[in-house]
Motif scaffolding. Structure first.
Motif, PDB file in Angstrom:
ATOM      1  N   THR A   8      -2.089   9.657   2.133  1.00 14.54           N
ATOM      2  CA  THR A   8      -1.287   9.434   3.331  1.00 14.54           C
ATOM      3  C   THR A   8      -1.361   7.998   3.826  1.00 14.54           C
ATOM      4  O   THR A   8      -0.381   7.474   4.331  1.00 14.54           O
ATOM      5  N   LYS A   9      -2.506   7.364   3.691  1.00 14.48           N
ATOM      6  CA  LYS A   9      -2.629   5.965   4.096  1.00 14.48           C
ATOM      7  C   LYS A   9      -2.215   5.070   2.933  1.00 14.48           C
ATOM      8  O   LYS A   9      -2.409   5.421   1.776  1.00 14.48           O
ATOM      9  N   HIS A  10      -1.641   3.933   3.254  1.00 18.27           N
ATOM     10  CA  HIS A  10      -1.134   3.030   2.221  1.00 18.27           C
ATOM     11  C   HIS A  10      -1.911   1.714   2.238  1.00 18.27           C
ATOM     12  O   HIS A  10      -1.920   1.019   3.243  1.00 18.27           O
ATOM     13  N   TYR A  11      -2.550   1.429   1.125  1.00 14.02           N
ATOM     14  CA  TYR A  11      -3.282   0.180   0.965  1.00 14.02           C
ATOM     15  C   TYR A  11      -2.852  -0.436  -0.359  1.00 14.02           C
ATOM     16  O   TYR A  11      -2.950   0.201  -1.397  1.00 14.02           O
ATOM     17  N   LYS A  12      -2.392  -1.659  -0.329  1.00 13.79           N
ATOM     18  CA  LYS A  12      -1.974  -2.347  -1.546  1.00 13.79           C
ATOM     19  C   LYS A  12      -3.142  -3.061  -2.223  1.00 13.79           C
ATOM     20  O   LYS A  12      -3.057  -3.443  -3.372  1.00 13.79           O
ATOM     21  N   TYR A  13      -4.187  -3.271  -1.481  1.00 10.33           N
ATOM     22  CA  TYR A  13      -5.401  -3.870  -2.036  1.00 10.33           C
ATOM     23  C   TYR A  13      -6.589  -3.176  -1.368  1.00 10.33           C
ATOM     24  O   TYR A  13      -6.440  -2.538  -0.334  1.00 10.33           O
ATOM     25  N   PRO A  14      -7.774  -3.279  -1.933  1.00 13.50           N
ATOM     26  CA  PRO A  14      -8.924  -2.523  -1.412  1.00 13.50           C
ATOM     27  C   PRO A  14      -9.552  -3.141  -0.159  1.00 13.50           C
ATOM     28  O   PRO A  14     -10.656  -3.677  -0.179  1.00 13.50           O
TER      29      PRO A  14
END
Length: 181
Positions: free
Chosen positions: A141-147
């Motif tokens: 559900t959460k969107h992260y393009k990098y850590p």
């Protein structure tokens, strides 16, 4: 509603199963040497974790899903040390750990999780030396393009520069993508 980041309160445990962990989304009890159950105060959390575990069943980076219900998930018990504790105790980030972290992140991408990140406390270094990612409630559900959370945790331990240097050596393209963020 339980807020993420605040451990749930276990008011009473009417069983003999020991409490082995608790976080913002649920409490974990050891059922046997092979299995544990995570109990959630919110059925949406159980549903989300169960769905994420189903997606990860072909990955060695995920615990095996045994069974799920309205407010619980029974899964493989992962024996090991939380990565934040391991790194804090060891005081250095070796290349094998960086390799394992990159493997987990690539698995999250391969499995098409929108959250391609993990907090250090959600990575378990097993007794065999591999990393397993736990606590998947927000992974789709959460969107992260990098850590972002991973890098923040490494930064707090003073290990972010060493990690990024190792990433640059192992995967220059990935390093460039992260650096632009």
């Amino acid at each position: 509603m339980v807020k993420d980041g605040f451990p749930v309160e276990v008011v009473q445990n009417p069983t003999d199963y020991p409490l082995i962990g608790r976080g913002g989304n649920g409490a974990v009890f050891k059922l046997s040497d092979e299995h544990c159950v995570k109990i959630y105060p919110n059925k949406a959390f159980a549903r989300a974790e169960s769905a994420a575990l189903r997606v990860g069943q072909d990955s060695p980076a995920f615990p095996r899903l045994v069974k799920s219900g309205r407010k619980y998930v029974v899964m493989e018990l992962i024996n090991g040390t939380l990565l934040d504790e391991y790194l804090r105790d060891k005081g250095v980030l070796d290349e094998q750990i960086t390799e394992q972290i990159l493997f987990v992140l690539k698995e999250l991408k391969r499995l098409r999780f929108s959250r391609r990140d993990a907090r250090l406390r959600h990575l378990v270094l097993t007794e065999e030396g591999s990393l397993k990612v736990i606590d998947h409630v927000n992974s789709q559900t959460k969107h992260y393009k990098y850590p972002e959370k991973l890098l923040k945790g490494l930064d707090e331990l003073g290990m972010k520069p060493a990690f990024l240097k190792q990433v640059k050596q192992r995967d220059p393209e990935l390093y460039r993508k992260w650096k632009s963020k």
